[in-house]
Write a protein that holds these residues in place. Structure first.
Motif, short mmCIF file in Angstrom:
data_model
loop_
_atom_site.label_atom_id
_atom_site.label_comp_id
_atom_site.label_asym_id
_atom_site.label_seq_id
_atom_site.Cartn_x
_atom_site.Cartn_y
_atom_site.Cartn_z
N GLY A 149 65.32 40.92 -45.36
CA GLY A 149 66.56 40.73 -46.20
C GLY A 149 67.28 42.08 -46.20
O GLY A 149 68.37 41.89 -46.75
N ALA A 150 66.70 43.11 -46.36
CA ALA A 150 67.57 44.36 -46.28
C ALA A 150 68.29 44.58 -45.40
O ALA A 150 69.50 45.01 -45.41
N ILE A 151 68.15 44.10 -44.08
CA ILE A 151 68.94 44.06 -42.92
C ILE A 151 70.05 43.06 -43.07
O ILE A 151 71.40 43.22 -42.92
N ALA A 152 69.82 41.83 -43.92
CA ALA A 152 71.02 40.95 -44.23
C ALA A 152 71.78 41.49 -45.17
O ALA A 152 73.02 41.27 -45.09
N GLU A 153 71.14 42.05 -46.04
CA GLU A 153 72.09 42.54 -47.11
C GLU A 153 73.07 43.78 -46.70
O GLU A 153 74.19 43.75 -47.17
N LYS A 154 72.59 44.60 -45.62
CA LYS A 154 73.41 45.78 -45.16
C LYS A 154 74.74 44.92 -44.69
O LYS A 154 75.64 45.54 -44.98
N TYR A 155 74.46 44.08 -43.80
CA TYR A 155 75.47 43.31 -43.09
C TYR A 155 76.27 42.75 -44.11
O TYR A 155 77.59 42.85 -44.23
N LEU A 156 75.92 41.68 -45.21
CA LEU A 156 76.65 41.18 -46.00
C LEU A 156 77.63 42.26 -46.98
O LEU A 156 78.55 41.83 -47.30
N SER A 157 77.05 43.29 -47.29
CA SER A 157 77.71 44.21 -48.15
C SER A 157 78.65 45.09 -47.29
O SER A 157 79.99 45.09 -47.86
#
Length: 416
Positions: free
Chosen positions: A140-148
């Motif tokens: 989820g932290a990886i997904a959040e980095k891209y989304l942000s």
């Protein structure tokens, strides 16, 4: 199965008291700057031993990127993430003269796993343990980095209730928090830093936090447990996400949240309280979206031309995001493992008393906050990738009478 997502696919592995836990992330776009430092903060927020109100199990939960990056840049290939278990105690779950391995623990998955597979992990909850969520939080932290970085998406969760203590109790005036200005103000402004300033409970209100902390302490002291709810808001989510009819975004959010250990309920937008509101109040009328003000940063994505006056829908209509805040609640039951002796029935069908050992949370809510955020990020990321592909495929075609341009004008009649 142990894989979540169709386009941003996450497969978790490991048992609570095995050598390690982790995940494989497949489908991450190449070219994203990514190191362990981007992932570790969420791992630390999830880790055990944060306070006297959590399990005393002492794990650093230090994440290691095993594959999928080079010089801190994602390659587009699968990303391998691993966390070593350092404080596992399998002896707490059998042997040593104890009787825990003679009984399926009440409200645990011991019996159902045995019925399904004919074998079960002898220590902890195996794959049903909350320790499995380490892989989810890392992914989820990886997904959040891209989304942000790519879209300016913000995801923040916080404790909304513990037992009967609620941050926003329902009332005749506000049967659902969706009409409560104080609740909406928190959705607009709350940050993770603010949430974490109210440790150990993570409820963004000093008075309510104190009540929750005292309540959890009471259950801990009598070797019992208590449940509660987590609220999550997703801000700046692109519009158009969600796949009718069976993969509506609220449906995939519900699946994601209900897959978290100990969850027992999910509601989005006005939720169950919305059933007490008339349609004339519940309907979200459309209004023109405000223009970008001088000095305001240009959003990473195109700003929707329309928005809604209210947001009882929770940012999703017809299963598709409309650009408004997405918000929802997740209910967690009391942790099943308690220190009190319990009358139960053993695997051999004889009645007896189970005295559970092990180290467990009296309330999972404070540590569930980053897990809810992680699963929200995985859902949005998995919905975003096919929508980006769909838009790119459409833009490669010549303009037709039914094409809506970036300005939102139908070229056949010149109207929006």
């Amino acid at each position: 199965m142990s894989t979540f997502g169709q386009h941003f696919r996450v497969t978790t592995y490991g048992e609570s008291h095995g050598k390690s836990v982790g995940c494989i992330v497949d489908g991450c776009p190449p070219g994203l700057q990514l190191t362990e430092d981007d992932i570790q903060p969420q791992m630390t927020r999830r880790r055990p031993g944060q306070s006297a109100l959590t399990t005393p199990r002492n794990e650093k939960d230090k994440v290691e990127i095993q594959a999928g990056t080079e010089d801190g840049i994602t390659l587009g290939s699968p990303i391998g993430l691993r966390v070593m278990n350092e404080d596992q105690r399998p002896k707490d779950y059998g042997g040593g003269g104890g009787n825990i391995d003679m009984f399926p623990r009440p409200s645990h998955a011991d019996w159902t796993y045995l019925e399904k597979y004919g074998v079960k992990a002898s220590s902890g909850g195996g794959r049903s343990s909350a320790r499995e969520t380490i892989g989810r939080v890392a992914a989820g932290a990886i997904a959040e980095k891209y989304l942000s970085v790519a879209h300016g998406v913000e995801i923040v969760a916080f404790t909304n209730s513990v037992g009967p203590v609620q941050l926003f109790p329902s009332s005749k005036e506000h049967p659902s928090p969706s009409t409560n200005p104080a609740f909406l103000d928190i959705l607009n402004k709350v940050t993770r830093e603010e949430v974490d300033s109210f440790l150990p409970v993570r409820c963004p209100d000093a008075g309510v936090t104190k009540q929750m902390e005292e309540l959890i302490g009471e259950f801990r002291d009598r070797e019992d447990s208590i449940g509660g709810t987590v609220t999550c808001v997703i801000r700046n989510c692109p519009s158009g996400l969600g796949e009718p009819c069976f993969d509506k975004l609220e449906a995939t959010l519900a699946q994601a949240m209900m897959s978290i250990p100990a969850t027992k309920g999910f509601e989005i937008g006005s939720g169950f309280g919305g059933t007490c509101m008339p349609g004339s109040v519940h309907n979200d009328a459309f209004i023109k979206a405000p223009a970008i003000q001088p000095g305001e940063a240009q959003p990473a994505r195109s700003r929707p031309r329309l928005t809604t006056k209210t947001n009882n829908s929770g940012g999703i209509q017809g299963g598709i995001t409309n650009g408004a805040h997405i918000y929802f609640n997740v209910a967690f039951k009391p942790p099943a493992t308690i220190g009190q002796a319990q009358n139960t029935t053993g695997y051999d069908e004889s009645e007896g008393v189970l005295a559970a050992k092990g180290r467990h949370d009296p309330c999972v809510i404070p540590r569930a906050v980053p897990i809810v955020e992680a699963m929200a990020a995985l859902v949005v990321m998995d919905a975003l990738l096919p929508q980006i592909a769909r838009q790119a495929a459409r833009e490669a075609l010549p303009v037709t009478s039914k094409t809506v341009t970036e300005a939102g004008i139908n070229v056949s009649n010149g109207h929006a």
